[in-house]
Scaffold this motif. Structure first.
Motif, PDB file in Angstrom:
ATOM      1  N   THR A  15       0.827  -1.200   0.000  1.00 41.28           N
ATOM      2  CA  THR A  15       0.000   0.000   0.000  1.00 41.28           C
ATOM      3  C   THR A  15       0.863   1.253   0.000  1.00 41.28           C
ATOM      4  O   THR A  15       0.583   2.204  -0.735  1.00 41.28           O
ATOM      5  CB  THR A  15      -0.933   0.007   1.223  1.00 41.28           C
ATOM      6  OG1 THR A  15      -1.714  -1.189   1.212  1.00 41.28           O
ATOM      7  CG2 THR A  15      -1.860   1.203   1.212  1.00 41.28           C
ATOM      8  N   LEU A  18       2.292   1.754  -3.479  1.00 37.42           N
ATOM      9  CA  LEU A  18       1.282   2.244  -4.410  1.00 37.42           C
ATOM     10  C   LEU A  18       0.964   3.711  -4.163  1.00 37.42           C
ATOM     11  O   LEU A  18       0.762   4.482  -5.110  1.00 37.42           O
ATOM     12  CB  LEU A  18       0.016   1.396  -4.313  1.00 37.42           C
ATOM     13  CG  LEU A  18       0.112  -0.002  -4.920  1.00 37.42           C
ATOM     14  CD1 LEU A  18      -1.127  -0.804  -4.567  1.00 37.42           C
ATOM     15  CD2 LEU A  18       0.295   0.068  -6.417  1.00 37.42           C
ATOM     16  N   HIS A  21       3.797   5.920  -5.562  1.00 35.80           N
ATOM     17  CA  HIS A  21       3.801   6.046  -7.015  1.00 35.80           C
ATOM     18  C   HIS A  21       2.477   6.603  -7.541  1.00 35.80           C
ATOM     19  O   HIS A  21       2.208   6.508  -8.733  1.00 35.80           O
ATOM     20  CB  HIS A  21       4.102   4.695  -7.663  1.00 35.80           C
ATOM     21  CG  HIS A  21       5.480   4.212  -7.363  1.00 35.80           C
ATOM     22  ND1 HIS A  21       6.603   4.810  -7.879  1.00 35.80           N
ATOM     23  CD2 HIS A  21       5.921   3.209  -6.578  1.00 35.80           C
ATOM     24  CE1 HIS A  21       7.669   4.190  -7.433  1.00 35.80           C
ATOM     25  NE2 HIS A  21       7.293   3.210  -6.638  1.00 35.80           N
ATOM     26  N   ARG A  22       1.676   7.136  -6.657  1.00 36.25           N
ATOM     27  CA  ARG A  22       0.405   7.788  -7.002  1.00 36.25           C
ATOM     28  C   ARG A  22      -0.597   6.845  -7.670  1.00 36.25           C
ATOM     29  O   ARG A  22      -1.476   7.280  -8.370  1.00 36.25           O
ATOM     30  CB  ARG A  22       0.635   8.992  -7.908  1.00 36.25           C
ATOM     31  CG  ARG A  22       1.562  10.024  -7.360  1.00 36.25           C
ATOM     32  CD  ARG A  22       0.928  10.766  -6.218  1.00 36.25           C
ATOM     33  NE  ARG A  22       1.815  11.874  -5.823  1.00 36.25           N
ATOM     34  CZ  ARG A  22       2.140  12.116  -4.589  1.00 36.25           C
ATOM     35  NH1 ARG A  22       1.669  11.358  -3.635  1.00 36.25           N
ATOM     36  NH2 ARG A  22       2.925  13.109  -4.294  1.00 36.25           N
ATOM     37  N   ALA A  23      -0.415   5.541  -7.474  1.00 34.13           N
ATOM     38  CA  ALA A  23      -1.372   4.589  -8.011  1.00 34.13           C
ATOM     39  C   ALA A  23      -2.508   4.330  -7.029  1.00 34.13           C
ATOM     40  O   ALA A  23      -3.540   3.795  -7.403  1.00 34.13           O
ATOM     41  CB  ALA A  23      -0.683   3.273  -8.359  1.00 34.13           C
ATOM     42  N   LEU A  24      -2.305   4.698  -5.770  1.00 31.88           N
ATOM     43  CA  LEU A  24      -3.315   4.495  -4.743  1.00 31.88           C
ATOM     44  C   LEU A  24      -3.397   5.756  -3.898  1.00 31.88           C
ATOM     45  O   LEU A  24      -2.409   6.196  -3.338  1.00 31.88           O
ATOM     46  CB  LEU A  24      -2.942   3.295  -3.862  1.00 31.88           C
ATOM     47  CG  LEU A  24      -3.918   2.912  -2.768  1.00 31.88           C
ATOM     48  CD1 LEU A  24      -5.199   2.353  -3.376  1.00 31.88           C
ATOM     49  CD2 LEU A  24      -3.301   1.891  -1.847  1.00 31.88           C
ATOM     50  N   LYS A  25      -4.553   6.323  -3.831  1.00 34.36           N
ATOM     51  CA  LYS A  25      -4.730   7.543  -3.050  1.00 34.36           C
ATOM     52  C   LYS A  25      -4.981   7.185  -1.584  1.00 34.36           C
ATOM     53  O   LYS A  25      -5.325   6.053  -1.258  1.00 34.36           O
ATOM     54  CB  LYS A  25      -5.892   8.345  -3.611  1.00 34.36           C
ATOM     55  CG  LYS A  25      -5.656   8.811  -5.027  1.00 34.36           C
ATOM     56  CD  LYS A  25      -6.785   9.709  -5.463  1.00 34.36           C
ATOM     57  CE  LYS A  25      -6.772  10.078  -6.877  1.00 34.36           C
ATOM     58  NZ  LYS A  25      -5.759  10.599  -7.577  1.00 34.36           N
ATOM     59  N   HIS A  28      -8.301   5.638  -0.797  1.00 37.10           N
ATOM     60  CA  HIS A  28      -8.410   4.226  -1.160  1.00 37.10           C
ATOM     61  C   HIS A  28      -7.761   3.342  -0.098  1.00 37.10           C
ATOM     62  O   HIS A  28      -8.278   2.271   0.220  1.00 37.10           O
ATOM     63  CB  HIS A  28      -7.749   3.981  -2.513  1.00 37.10           C
ATOM     64  CG  HIS A  28      -8.369   4.727  -3.641  1.00 37.10           C
ATOM     65  ND1 HIS A  28      -7.644   5.211  -4.687  1.00 37.10           N
ATOM     66  CD2 HIS A  28      -9.652   5.096  -3.874  1.00 37.10           C
ATOM     67  CE1 HIS A  28      -8.447   5.838  -5.527  1.00 37.10           C
ATOM     68  NE2 HIS A  28      -9.672   5.782  -5.044  1.00 37.10           N
TER      69      HIS A  28
END
Length: 64
Positions: A15, A18, A21-25, A28
């Motif tokens: 988590t 992610l 790397h800005r894939a998961l805010k 989220h």
């Protein structure tokens, strides 16, 4: 208990990566954490625990 702690640390690391790397805010991630708490207190918890334990036992038998 060891499997639970290591699984939590692995999921926390994933988590964090992610989110980095800005894939998961952050919203989220909070939703995922809340879902985990809800699942832990549900009637599905024993099934989830046995599945995680079985998977951990299977993975631990592999040799690199």
């Amino acid at each position: 208990m060891v499997v639970s702690v290591s699984a939590v640390l692995l999921l926390l690391l994933l988590t964090a990566m992610l989110m980095r790397h800005r894939a998961l805010k952050a919203s989220h991630a909070v939703t995922c954490v809340l879902l985990g708490f809800v699942l832990a207190s549900s009637s599905l918890a024993p099934s989830i625990q046995s599945t995680v334990s079985s998977t951990a036992d299977l993975v631990s038998t592999f040799r690199p």
